[in-house]
Design an enzyme around this catalytic site. Structure first.
Site, PDB file in Angstrom:
ATOM      1  N   ASP A   6     -10.700   1.915  -1.966  1.00  0.00           N
ATOM      2  CA  ASP A   6      -9.778   1.269  -2.912  1.00  0.00           C
ATOM      3  C   ASP A   6      -9.981   1.909  -4.279  1.00  0.00           C
ATOM      4  O   ASP A   6     -11.036   2.499  -4.554  1.00  0.00           O
ATOM      5  CB  ASP A   6     -10.031  -0.235  -2.998  1.00  0.00           C
ATOM      6  N   SER A   7      -8.982   1.776  -5.128  1.00  0.00           N
ATOM      7  CA  SER A   7      -9.106   2.305  -6.482  1.00  0.00           C
ATOM      8  C   SER A   7     -10.119   1.512  -7.293  1.00  0.00           C
ATOM      9  O   SER A   7     -10.596   1.991  -8.323  1.00  0.00           O
ATOM     10  CB  SER A   7      -7.742   2.287  -7.185  1.00  0.00           C
TER      11      SER A   7
ATOM     12  N   TYR B  35      -4.749   2.340 -10.155  1.00  0.00           N
ATOM     13  CA  TYR B  35      -3.794   3.315  -9.648  1.00  0.00           C
ATOM     14  C   TYR B  35      -2.350   2.840  -9.801  1.00  0.00           C
ATOM     15  O   TYR B  35      -1.423   3.631  -9.699  1.00  0.00           O
ATOM     16  CB  TYR B  35      -4.040   3.554  -8.150  1.00  0.00           C
ATOM     17  N   GLY B  36      -2.159   1.533 -10.021  1.00  0.00           N
ATOM     18  CA  GLY B  36      -0.832   0.937  -9.923  1.00  0.00           C
ATOM     19  C   GLY B  36       0.245   1.550 -10.775  1.00  0.00           C
ATOM     20  O   GLY B  36       1.412   1.608 -10.377  1.00  0.00           O
TER      21      GLY B  36
ATOM     22  N   CYS C 265      -5.920  -0.229  -0.089  1.00  0.00           N
ATOM     23  CA  CYS C 265      -5.266  -0.203  -1.395  1.00  0.00           C
ATOM     24  C   CYS C 265      -3.781  -0.011  -1.147  1.00  0.00           C
ATOM     25  O   CYS C 265      -3.374   0.982  -0.538  1.00  0.00           O
ATOM     26  CB  CYS C 265      -5.826   0.947  -2.232  1.00  0.00           C
ATOM     27  N   ASN C 266      -2.978  -0.952  -1.586  1.00  0.00           N
ATOM     28  CA  ASN C 266      -1.542  -0.861  -1.328  1.00  0.00           C
ATOM     29  C   ASN C 266      -0.900   0.310  -2.056  1.00  0.00           C
ATOM     30  O   ASN C 266      -0.010   0.969  -1.524  1.00  0.00           O
ATOM     31  CB  ASN C 266      -0.868  -2.168  -1.742  1.00  0.00           C
ATOM     32  N   THR C 267      -1.348   0.587  -3.280  1.00  0.00           N
ATOM     33  CA  THR C 267      -0.765   1.697  -4.026  1.00  0.00           C
ATOM     34  C   THR C 267      -1.058   3.023  -3.343  1.00  0.00           C
ATOM     35  O   THR C 267      -0.172   3.869  -3.185  1.00  0.00           O
ATOM     36  CB  THR C 267      -1.297   1.717  -5.475  1.00  0.00           C
TER      37      THR C 267
ATOM     38  N   GLU D 237      -9.886  -8.070 -12.524  1.00  0.00           N
ATOM     39  CA  GLU D 237     -11.023  -7.179 -12.732  1.00  0.00           C
ATOM     40  C   GLU D 237     -11.838  -7.564 -13.966  1.00  0.00           C
ATOM     41  O   GLU D 237     -12.997  -7.155 -14.097  1.00  0.00           O
ATOM     42  CB  GLU D 237     -10.552  -5.732 -12.809  1.00  0.00           C
TER      43      GLU D 237
ATOM     44  N   CYS E 247      -1.252  -6.715  -2.840  1.00  0.00           N
ATOM     45  CA  CYS E 247      -2.301  -6.036  -3.584  1.00  0.00           C
ATOM     46  C   CYS E 247      -3.592  -6.736  -3.224  1.00  0.00           C
ATOM     47  O   CYS E 247      -3.652  -7.978  -3.209  1.00  0.00           O
ATOM     48  CB  CYS E 247      -2.062  -6.102  -5.094  1.00  0.00           C
ATOM     49  N   THR E 248      -4.625  -5.978  -2.928  1.00  0.00           N
ATOM     50  CA  THR E 248      -5.850  -6.585  -2.424  1.00  0.00           C
ATOM     51  C   THR E 248      -6.639  -7.337  -3.488  1.00  0.00           C
ATOM     52  O   THR E 248      -7.599  -8.042  -3.162  1.00  0.00           O
ATOM     53  CB  THR E 248      -6.747  -5.517  -1.768  1.00  0.00           C
ATOM     54  N   HIS E 249      -6.231  -7.214  -4.752  1.00  0.00           N
ATOM     55  CA  HIS E 249      -6.836  -8.029  -5.816  1.00  0.00           C
ATOM     56  C   HIS E 249      -6.298  -9.460  -5.812  1.00  0.00           C
ATOM     57  O   HIS E 249      -6.980 -10.398  -6.233  1.00  0.00           O
ATOM     58  CB  HIS E 249      -6.547  -7.434  -7.195  1.00  0.00           C
TER      59      HIS E 249
END
Length: 285
Positions: A11-12, A43-44, A74-76, A159, A193-195
């Site tokens: 993931d980013s 990365y978004g 990571c979706n992006t 974050e 988004c994994t966040h």
């Protein structure tokens, strides 16, 4: 010489740990390496070319560690880089290895969550702009109407560990109400988004009763289990000692402080300099 063959999870930043948490819960016997490219996150909002270059560099690093399989949690990265890496790069750099993403497993089953056949996608700018979810859902469920909403402030909120603070309410409410106003019959919201699972409780506060909020971790874990069962040649190459190792391209102290929130247990990471191109020694296991 690399003797272990762990499954790589990328993931980013930290968000992929919400996916890794479910994967480890589902498939605990395998070895795993997690890499967060925190030094270059998020990365978004980056261009397709930049996300592709960063992601490919990280994938190549995983291969140097002996990983036969890498999950882009990571979706992006899945939206902007996965297809190019699979089609153009893998045949040349590692034809026997595989790189998988999080979009395809999600879109394959998203139809099972909706009765109204109207769903909302909450994601980063990059994922929304890619149109990946629109394309993939159309393949599997052409009868579903999809609405998208970019939520650029949500990753920084998470974050910075503000996801459960009152200050996050404005940004969560704004985007939830905006997407729900697009169609009153939306009955499912996908956290693409994994966040975003860390914002789930706040999202639910601003939703009408009965709207499904779908996270990807368990979906991806189930899909990986099925994939390994169907690809026994790859599965037998994955080492099974129950080891988990974490890496970040930025501060390990900062990573460890945040990572435990996403992973659900204490994390002790190692720093890696991707530009040094130095493989990691086996004794890290």
């Amino acid at each position: 010489m690399v003797t272990t063959q762990p499954i790589g999870i990328f993931d980013s930043g930290y968000g992929g740990l919400t996916v890794m948490k479910e994967i480890v819960k589902k498939l605990p016997r395998y070895d795993y390496i997690y890499l967060g490219d925190n030094a270059r996150a998020p990365y978004g909002n980056r261009s397709f070319d930049t996300v592709y270059r960063y992601t490919l560099q990280c994938v190549e690093w995983f291969f140097q560690q002996g990983c036969p399989l890498v999950i882009l949690a990571c979706n992006t990265a899945s939206a902007k880089a996965l297809r190019t890496i699979q089609q153009n790069d893998l045949p040349h750099i590692a034809p026997d290895n595989r790189v998988l993403g999080v979009i395809r497993p999600t879109t394959e089953i998203i139809g099972s969550f909706t009765s109204s056949r109207k769903i909302g996608i909450l994601a980063t700018n990059g994922t929304v702009q890619s149109g990946s979810y629109l394309i993939e859902i159309e393949k599997f469920f052409p009868d579903i109407k999809v609405y998208q909403e970019a939520c650029p402030m949500w990753v920084p909120i998470v974050e910075n560990n503000e996801h459960d603070q009152p200050g996050a309410d404005y940004f969560v409410k704004k985007h939830v109400q905006h997407i729900m106003s697009a169609d009153k019959d939306i009955d499912t919201l996908l956290l693409a988004c994994t966040h975003y699972p860390l914002l789930r409780d706040k999202i639910l506060q601003f939703l009408p009763a009965g709207v499904n909020v779908v996270s990807q971790g368990e979906i991806v874990a189930n899909s990986l289990e099925d994939y390994l069962q169907r690809h026994t040649d790859l599965e037998t190459r994955c080492s099974k000692n129950g080891h988990r190792v974490f890496y970040t391209t930025d501060s390990t102290e900062d990573f460890d402080n945040h990572a435990s929130i996403f992973f659900g247990e204490p994390v002790r990471s190692n720093h890696v300099d991707l530009d040094s191109n130095i493989p990691v020694a086996d004794d890290n296991y």
